[in-house]
Write a protein that holds these residues in place. Structure first.
Motif, PDB file in Angstrom:
ATOM      1  N   GLY A  96      -4.840  -5.642  -2.668  1.00 27.22           N
ATOM      2  CA  GLY A  96      -5.737  -4.520  -2.890  1.00 27.22           C
ATOM      3  C   GLY A  96      -5.007  -3.199  -2.889  1.00 27.22           C
ATOM      4  N   GLU A  97      -5.727  -2.148  -3.332  1.00 32.68           N
ATOM      5  CA  GLU A  97      -5.158  -0.814  -3.383  1.00 32.68           C
ATOM      6  C   GLU A  97      -5.009  -0.241  -1.979  1.00 32.68           C
ATOM      7  N   ARG A  98      -4.097   0.699  -1.827  1.00 25.76           N
ATOM      8  CA  ARG A  98      -3.958   1.364  -0.549  1.00 25.76           C
ATOM      9  C   ARG A  98      -5.183   2.226  -0.267  1.00 25.76           C
ATOM     10  N   GLU A  99      -5.474   2.409   1.011  1.00 29.49           N
ATOM     11  CA  GLU A  99      -6.657   3.158   1.429  1.00 29.49           C
ATOM     12  C   GLU A  99      -6.222   4.377   2.223  1.00 29.49           C
ATOM     13  N   GLN A 100      -6.791   5.547   1.899  1.00 31.83           N
ATOM     14  CA  GLN A 100      -6.535   6.730   2.719  1.00 31.83           C
ATOM     15  C   GLN A 100      -7.417   6.652   3.945  1.00 31.83           C
ATOM     16  N   LEU A 101      -6.776   6.602   5.118  1.00 36.71           N
ATOM     17  CA  LEU A 101      -7.516   6.357   6.361  1.00 36.71           C
ATOM     18  C   LEU A 101      -8.005   7.645   7.010  1.00 36.71           C
ATOM     19  N   THR A 102      -7.202   8.701   6.955  1.00 36.33           N
ATOM     20  CA  THR A 102      -7.571   9.963   7.605  1.00 36.33           C
ATOM     21  C   THR A 102      -7.751  11.069   6.572  1.00 36.33           C
ATOM     22  N   ASN A 103      -8.412  12.131   6.998  1.00 34.01           N
ATOM     23  CA  ASN A 103      -8.578  13.310   6.150  1.00 34.01           C
ATOM     24  C   ASN A 103      -8.592  14.562   7.028  1.00 34.01           C
ATOM     25  N   GLU A 104      -7.570  14.664   7.869  1.00 36.78           N
ATOM     26  CA  GLU A 104      -7.478  15.798   8.789  1.00 36.78           C
ATOM     27  C   GLU A 104      -7.080  17.065   8.028  1.00 36.78           C
ATOM     28  N   THR A 105      -7.689  18.187   8.370  1.00 38.74           N
ATOM     29  CA  THR A 105      -7.487  19.438   7.641  1.00 38.74           C
ATOM     30  C   THR A 105      -6.026  19.850   7.579  1.00 38.74           C
ATOM     31  N   ASP A 106      -5.307  19.729   8.703  1.00 36.77           N
ATOM     32  CA  ASP A 106      -3.902  20.152   8.753  1.00 36.77           C
ATOM     33  C   ASP A 106      -2.934  18.982   8.803  1.00 36.77           C
ATOM     34  N   GLY A 107      -3.423  17.783   8.486  1.00 39.10           N
ATOM     35  CA  GLY A 107      -2.546  16.627   8.439  1.00 39.10           C
ATOM     36  C   GLY A 107      -2.360  15.945   9.775  1.00 39.10           C
ATOM     37  N   VAL A 108      -1.603  14.861   9.763  1.00 36.06           N
ATOM     38  CA  VAL A 108      -1.402  14.026  10.949  1.00 36.06           C
ATOM     39  C   VAL A 108       0.081  13.739  11.135  1.00 36.06           C
ATOM     40  N   SER A 109       0.415  13.174  12.288  1.00 38.22           N
ATOM     41  CA  SER A 109       1.793  12.751  12.539  1.00 38.22           C
ATOM     42  C   SER A 109       1.796  11.587  13.522  1.00 38.22           C
ATOM     43  N   ASN A 110       2.879  10.861  13.522  1.00 36.94           N
ATOM     44  CA  ASN A 110       3.161   9.800  14.497  1.00 36.94           C
ATOM     45  C   ASN A 110       2.013   8.829  14.722  1.00 36.94           C
ATOM     46  N   PRO A 111       1.578   8.116  13.664  1.00 31.02           N
ATOM     47  CA  PRO A 111       0.515   7.122  13.845  1.00 31.02           C
ATOM     48  C   PRO A 111       1.057   5.826  14.444  1.00 31.02           C
ATOM     49  N   MET A 112       0.189   5.086  15.115  1.00 25.90           N
ATOM     50  CA  MET A 112       0.557   3.773  15.634  1.00 25.90           C
ATOM     51  C   MET A 112      -0.698   2.922  15.753  1.00 25.90           C
ATOM     52  N   PHE A 113      -0.547   1.612  15.475  1.00 23.50           N
ATOM     53  CA  PHE A 113      -1.668   0.692  15.604  1.00 23.50           C
ATOM     54  C   PHE A 113      -2.032   0.487  17.077  1.00 23.50           C
ATOM     55  N   SER A 114      -3.306   0.269  17.321  1.00 23.73           N
ATOM     56  CA  SER A 114      -3.712  -0.232  18.633  1.00 23.73           C
ATOM     57  C   SER A 114      -3.186  -1.651  18.774  1.00 23.73           C
ATOM     58  N   ASN A 115      -3.060  -2.112  19.994  1.00 22.47           N
ATOM     59  CA  ASN A 115      -2.510  -3.454  20.216  1.00 22.47           C
ATOM     60  C   ASN A 115      -3.324  -4.541  19.540  1.00 22.47           C
TER      61      ASN A 115
END
Length: 644
Positions: A96-115
């Protein structure tokens, strides 16, 4: 066969940041190239698995900060989203196509999955309300500043202002897309690991933020006593009994070795792993082609054992350790390991050598065999006359051993004389290494011998060696560099001692300015993003007020010491033709440093020229706009060609 040329930056690829996909016996990695037509960097995500290699992303963009869920079914990465800010994207291994997960106004950094893989944690900056803001019109408004750390090199615009904000940690549910804030307060919060019943995180909370340079580690809301240390990374064993900590001792300020310690998560007892080795964990290598570095310093391979990277004597090597703090080398060579991740019996590595920009390898912990997986740069290497640097060691003026490298000209012929260019690294607490360096290869291809060394102050040696220059810039470090010139002239009789050139950037620019004010041995010099006046630097650099405290060990209450260590004081002595290269938006070593030196040189009728690079910051030579990186090297080499 062609020599390495300036525009080869468009032909060299960077293979970096391996990231293991657990249970899949595979890993992802980046391949970055410079797009000459679009004048930008492009990074694609690739995967190496049992079936071979495959590319996972194809858009003409940069992806970063990849992570995989524990079951291996989901992959996330950061790229520019719909609002042109960095957002989290999700790939499902089922397709499948990639999905945009977030839409934060000033962007995001350092994501990590929950366990459990059902959600993603990430960091955002929440701005403080500014009472002077007028949101009713689009006219530019005054900037109201209340703190000392109000700007930063690398931020856009002509001033590099940092909006007053706090970093918080949010959590987004992958299926429902519901978002909640999980860590926030009056300080910056950084999530390092999720535990079964809590988090490991840091904050920089302080009563005096302007003079706070350490953080506090929390394990499940309980502060861990670290005795004036900061924590930069954490990895928890699967049984959650131990955590690896990457720390530094603030007693040495920014000259401190990075060290690895083991934290017992039941007793909170700390055990040293690498401090006893007297070499820094991780890497501080100076280079110009290895892009998209996201170096992981350590990785558990079982509940008792882990692997880690250690810088030693101009190399970055692979080691193994255990919870009893026993360590042993696994892979030591003349190389720079600048990417690593491991799981079970496999360690994935991205490695550069002096004659190879970078490739992906796998190290088998059962057989201790290293296998190369990619050949992204093989065609390039085979088509160029690449010079192999010779590793050299010599005694300085006081017999302290100094390590470095020497390169002959690409078309070296016996019984001919050649000019020499000395290249000085920045930092000063960085280091040259056994790694591919495009700039050095360009100079050798143009017929220059090239000398680059690690004088005192450089990393990958003892803590005493690194700390030595603090409070003494322009003394022992200068003597070490001049001793390297004496050594080269003694050993390599084909060097024309009347055709010596010198260049360097940042601290290397300071040292270039210092050298031309203290000796006339060099017939040409190119100073880049340099420092000339510590008095003004203190108030205009984004790090000025504390850097002069830490490194020069003087403030405005000791003007004489600041001035004594300032190259501008010695401008009357300069006879060497000097080219000054500087970025307009350099807030680390602001361009006024170059302006002062240039004006005083020209006032005294010295030979000097000044080149200003628009829309560029302190990292021009490494991550600047490709066309400006080309122009920088063109100006440098034309200057040396003219005078040498």
């Amino acid at each position: 066969m062609k020599h390495v040329s300036i525009d080869d930056i468009f032909h060299i690829k960077s293979v970096s940041a391996p990231k293991v996909i657990k249970e899949e016996n595979s890993a992802t990695y980046y391949v970055t190239h410079l797009d000459e037509k679009e004048n930008k960097y492009v990074t694609h995500l690739h995967e190496a698995n049992a079936y071979g290699l495959k590319q996972l992303t194809f858009d003409n963009e940069r992806v970063s900060q990849v992570a995989h869920s524990n079951d291996g079914n989901l992959t996330l990465f950061v790229a520019k989203g719909d609002n042109d800010k960095p957002q989290i994207f999700l790939l499902r291994r089922t397709g499948g196509e990639r999905e945009q997960l977030t839409n934060e106004t000033d962007g995001v950094s350092n994501p990590m999955f929950s366990n459990d893989g059902t959600s993603v944690f990430y960091h955002v900056n929440v701005k403080e309300e500014n009472k002077d803001d007028d949101k009713t019109n689009d006219k530019k408004q005054p900037v109201h500043i209340t703190n000392m750390k109000y700007k930063s090199d690398g931020l856009p615009g002509p001033f590099g202002y940092k909006e007053e904000s706090h970093q918080v940690v949010k959590k987004i549910d992958i299926e429902s897309r519901e978002v909640e804030t999980v860590l926030s307060g009056s300080a910056d919060y950084t999530l390092l690991s999720e535990l079964t019943d809590g988090f490991i995180y840091t904050t920089n909370e302080s009563d005096d933020a302007d003079f706070n340079f350490t953080n506090t580690l929390y394990v499940k809301e309980k502060a861990v006593a670290l005795q004036n240390k900061s924590v930069y990374d954490v990895e928890v064993s699967e049984d959650e009994k131990h955590a690896l900590l990457l720390t530094s001792d603030f007693n040495y300020k920014n000259a401190a070795h990075l060290t690895i310690e083991i934290l017992d998560l039941e007793t909170f007892k700390l055990t040293d792993v690498t401090g006893k080795l007297d070499r820094p964990a991780g890497s501080a290598v100076v280079q110009d082609v290895q892009q998209s570095e996201e170096t992981k310093v350590f990785s558990w391979i079982s509940n008792r054992e882990f692997v880690f990277l250690l810088s030693e004597d101009g190399a970055v090597n692979l080691y193994k350790g255990n919870v009893d703090a026993e360590v042993q080398p696994l892979l030591q060579s003349e190389h720079n390991i600048f990417g690593m991740d491991a799981y079970d019996d496999k360690v994935y590595l991205t490695i550069s050598t002096p004659i190879s920009p970078s490739e992906l390898y796998v190290f088998d912990l059962n057989t201790n065999q290293l296998t190369q997986l990619t050949e992204e740069n093989s065609e390039y290497i085979e088509s160029r006359k690449i010079v192999t640097p010779e590793s050299i060691r010599f005694g300085s003026f006081d017999d302290e051993e100094i390590h470095g490298w020497f390169m002959k000209p690409a078309d070296f012929k016996e019984n001919e004389k050649y000019p020499l260019v000395v290249n000085i690294h920045g930092g000063p607490h960085a280091f040259y290494a056994h790694t591919f360096f495009h700039e050095m290869q360009v100079l050798a291809g143009l017929g220059y011998a090239v000398l680059f060394t690690n004088p005192r102050g450089s990393h990958s040696y003892s803590q005493k060696f690194v700390d030595h220059v603090r409070g003494d810039y322009g003394n022992t470090d200068y003597k070490d560099i001049m001793a390297s010139v004496d050594y080269a002239l003694e050993v390599y009789d084909f060097i024309d001692e009347d055709k010596l050139g010198v260049t360097g950037g940042s601290y290397g620019g300071f040292m270039t300015n210092w050298i031309v004010g203290h000796t006339n041995r060099f017939k040409a010099a190119v100073t880049q993003r340099s420092i000339s006046n510590w008095i003004s630097f203190r108030g205009v650099s984004d790090i000025g007020y504390y850097f002069t405290d830490w490194q020069i060990q003087a403030g405005l209450n000791d003007i004489e010491k600041l001035w004594h260590h300032s190259p501008l004081k010695y401008v009357d002595n300069v006879e060497t033709p000097l080219l000054i290269l500087h970025s307009e938006y350099d807030f680390r070593c602001p361009i006024e440093q170059a302006e002062q030196f240039y004006i005083e040189l020209k006032y005294r009728k010295k030979t000097a020229e000044f080149v200003r690079f628009p829309d560029a910051d302190h990292n021009l030579s490494r991550t600047g706009a490709p066309h400006l990186r080309v122009k920088r090297l063109e100006y440098m080499t034309e200057w040396f060609n003219k005078y040498l």
